[in-house]
Design an enzyme around this catalytic site. Structure first.
Site: not given
Length: 224
Positions: A99, A122, A97
């Site tokens: 930002h 892609y 994860h």
């Protein structure tokens, strides 16, 4: 992957992401499933550029912490991602994860259910669909439940996903290793950057056609 190797890979991947600006300050986290069914996850409020392998949080198979610094607040979200994603990809072992700036920027305007159209081959091949998840505070259990539901729905429809986008927070991506998950994230962020660069052109770029996407599915097994 042994626990020692997993600790090294988490820290190597985290530093690479930090050094190249995919994460900043104490944002972002990485989690890896171990051979014994337990997990390693980066500590809460830790800078991913300066992790100590010995201080990563160790969790048991139920997600309860057994050692290391205090685990990231996203434990519930990561557990739900593993449970849901492994129903369609049994090798799923790593969740990242971040930002990432361009991905987050795309959620600050517009109301599309997906973060990006099929702009490049892609992106279609390496990332696939990226559903947007409604805004919830960081660590909210409601976000974990919504993510698990979306993963299950897409998988049941025959189009398993490798990423979701938490509005105003950032992407979660998953794969079998930290390196593979990082590659998904890199392709996703680059496509978001391209989209922001070109969407206000007099003639914005059209997505790939259904025929072009069908060719990518047939040739490379793209999930779209």
């Amino acid at each position: 992957m042994t626990e020692t190797k997993a600790r090294e890979e988490i820290c190597r991947t985290a530093k690479s992401l930090f050094d190249r600006g995919y994460v900043h300050a104490t944002a972002g986290n990485i989690r890896v499933r171990l051979e014994d069914g337990g997990f390693l996850i980066t500590p809460t409020d830790a800078c991913l550029g300066f992790l100590d392998p010995a201080r990563l949080a160790r969790l048991d198979a139920q997600g309860q912490q057994t050692s290391g610094d205090r685990a990231s607040k996203t434990i519930a979200l990561h557990m739900r991602i593993y449970e849901a994603a492994r129903a369609f990809d049994a090798d799923t072992a790593c969740v990242i994860h971040t930002h990432s700036s361009h991905c987050v920027a795309l959620t600050l305007s517009g109301a599309s259910d997906e973060l990006l159209p099929a702009l490049t081959p892609y992106f279609v091949m390496k990332v696939g669909h990226v559903p947007r998840i409604h805004y919830h505070r960081p660590g909210a259990p409601e976000a974990a439940a919504e993510v698990a539901q979306v993963i299950a729905q897409r998988g049941a429809a025959g189009v398993p996903i490798r990423a979701v986008m938490l509005d105003r927070l950032g992407p979660n991506v998953w794969h079998d290793t930290p390196a593979a998950a990082m590659a998904v994230l890199e392709e996703l962020e680059e496509t978001a950057r391209l989209h922001l660069m070109t969407r206000d052109h007099a003639t914005p770029p059209a997505p790939l056609s259904p025929e072009q996407i069908a060719e990518l599915r047939a040739t490379f097994g793209a999930r779209w």
